[in-house]
Enzyme design. Structure first.
Site, PDB file in Angstrom:
ATOM      1  N   TYR A 125     -19.999  10.191 -14.528  1.00  0.00           N
ATOM      2  CA  TYR A 125     -18.852  10.790 -13.860  1.00  0.00           C
ATOM      3  C   TYR A 125     -18.191  11.794 -14.803  1.00  0.00           C
ATOM      4  CZ  TYR A 125     -14.250  11.156 -11.653  1.00  0.00           C
ATOM      5  OH  TYR A 125     -13.097  11.629 -11.071  1.00  0.00           O
ATOM      6  N   ASP A 228     -19.215  14.557 -23.126  1.00  0.00           N
ATOM      7  CA  ASP A 228     -18.016  14.295 -22.327  1.00  0.00           C
ATOM      8  C   ASP A 228     -17.364  13.031 -22.871  1.00  0.00           C
ATOM      9  OD1 ASP A 228     -16.033  13.795 -20.532  1.00  0.00           O
ATOM     10  OD2 ASP A 228     -17.335  13.621 -18.779  1.00  0.00           O
ATOM     11  N   LYS A 256      -7.684  11.315 -21.439  1.00  0.00           N
ATOM     12  CA  LYS A 256      -7.333   9.898 -21.422  1.00  0.00           C
ATOM     13  C   LYS A 256      -6.645   9.455 -22.706  1.00  0.00           C
ATOM     14  CE  LYS A 256     -10.839   8.692 -17.964  1.00  0.00           C
ATOM     15  NZ  LYS A 256      -9.996   8.409 -16.814  1.00  0.00           N
TER      16      LYS A 256
END
Length: 444
Positions: A125, A228, A256
């Site tokens: 994702y 990522d 995050k």
């Protein structure tokens, strides 16, 4: 609000939770129910909700103003910390979300190489822009196509086929499949983007040497490697997954954990690759580097750099795994832990998984039932077996290990009893149950 939420991922039907507040490693819903938070907003809250060290710094800085669309000292300091902590980053720019960060990293890779296509791995994702929503979360593995020649499966309607064709799906931990892709289309592949740990399938780890082999392969064919690190960045180690696995990418994305829950994100790379900015590749954003996000990043990264916060997080994760292992072993169930103590999963399966397709061979219905049972008993993992548990520093101060293990044990017993009586054990959250009319495949 469609589905009653501002994100498909939060829409759990009758089980949707509406939050009131969070503090430390716990959250309370609007009915006053308390939960040990094992979701942590899908990972951002690395220190704990309402951490005074971060909030006080943000409150002080934001009183000078928040959005100017001009560059502030806070932004510069935040990116200097990214560079210092990673050790390999030459330049970085802030943005607001992980989705934006991966979108810009892909664009930079295409701009730098002059090529069009991006390779991504099944089940990974990378946000919700069109270039990311390929082969992400099907329940039926046959939809992903032949094992040696995966197809690009668009997740939901509205993604142009021409866009989907620029994304080539590969299989995590299978460098042989990756090599065949490069031998077939390498002259137009700009980059490989990879979650260093497959965070969208309970944090499946790379097999030993996989990242090194992928690094060598991209260099052989003149493509870039994008890590990522939206989930792994500054959670696995102070230098993120690049430090943890000992591999240097060309570009990386962070979000995050860099802001402890504030909307802070960035994309970063070597001096050479990032040299396409500002003259050759477009990037902008009114809120990019806003003072709230930049100040949060400064405070959070300094804490991660200067304290033993990560060591405490890792210790709690290991203690939880030890307690959970005892519970599951006593009941004679096959299981494996996936991921890293800071973000790990539990798969009810005989064999350690290597890729997303292996998730289908685990007893994920049992896991989903256990997760929902934990909600009712006061602990909140994501109610879908693909999402790992996240640990924050506050969990170490709150001594949550024994309570979570007891809640897990009681929930597991209840799920096994329901299964023995023939009850349906699955409790998959609504966002994963996309019907075939809205899923659709794009050939690739």
């Amino acid at each position: 609000m469609p589905g009653g939420t501002d994100s498909n991922f939060r829409a759990w039907g009758d089980d949707t939770v509406y939050v009131d507040r969070g503090q430390g490693g716990r959250v309370w819903d609007i009915d006053g129910n308390e939960y040990i938070d094992l979701r942590l907003g899908y990972g951002p809250v690395i220190l704990g909700h309402g951490d005074a060290r971060v909030d006080d710094h943000v409150n002080e800085r934001m009183r000078r103003g928040v959005s100017f669309s001009l560059t502030s000292e806070d932004e510069v300091e935040a990116m200097e910390l990214i560079k210092q902590m990673t050790g390999w980053v030459g330049k970085a720019r802030m943005t607001v979300s992980g989705t934006e960060a991966t979108m810009h990293a892909m664009r930079i890779a295409r701009g730098y190489t002059g090529r069009n296509k991006i390779v991504k791995f099944e089940g990974q994702y990378h946000g919700v822009h069109d270039y990311a929503l390929i082969s992400v979360t099907p329940n039926d593995m046959s939809e992903l196509g032949d094992e040696d020649n995966p197809v690009g499966l668009a997740w939901g309607r509205g993604i142009p086929e021409a866009v989907a064709r620029t994304v080539i799906p590969a299989r995590f931990n299978r460098v042989d499949v990756l090599r065949r892709i490069f031998e077939r289309e390498g002259n137009d592949i700009a980059a490989v983007i990879v979650e260093p740990i497959l965070g969208n399938a309970q944090a499946i780890l790379p097999r030993e040497g996989f990242h090194q082999e992928m690094r060598a392969l991209t260099r052989e064919f003149g493509a870039l490697l994008i890590f990522d690190e939206v989930k792994t960045g500054f959670r696995l180690a102070r230098g993120g997954a690049a430090e943890y696995f000992g591999v240097t990418p060309d570009l990386a994305t962070y979000a995050k954990a860099i802001g402890n829950g504030y909307p802070a994100a960035c994309f970063a790379g070597s001096d050479e690759v990032m040299s396409v900015l500002p003259d050759k590749v477009s990037h902008g954003g009114t809120y990019a580097g806003n003072r709230v996000a930049a100040a949060a990043a400064v405070a959070t990264l300094k804490i991660l750099r200067d304290t033993d916060a990560l060591a405490s997080i890792h210790q709690v994760g290991r203690a939880l795994q030890a307690g959970l292992a005892e519970v599951i072993s006593e009941r004679g169930l096959p299981y494996v832990f996936t991921g890293h103590p800071a973000m790990f999963g539990i798969m009810f399966t005989e064999q350690a998984p290597n890729e997303y397709r292996d998730w289908a061979n685990s007893d994920h219905d049992l896991y989903d039932a256990v997760a929902m049972g934990m909600h009712a008993r006061g602990a909140m993992p994501e109610p879908d077996s693909r999402e790992p548990w996240f640990i924050c520093e506050a969990h170490a101060r709150e001594d949550i290990v024994d309570r979570v293990v007891t809640i897990f044990a009681d929930s597991l017993d209840a799920a096994l009893e329901a299964r023995a009586k023939g009850a349906h054990a699955g409790a998959v959250s609504a966002q994963w149950n996309m019907d075939e009319t809205s899923a659709g495949a794009a050939t690739g």
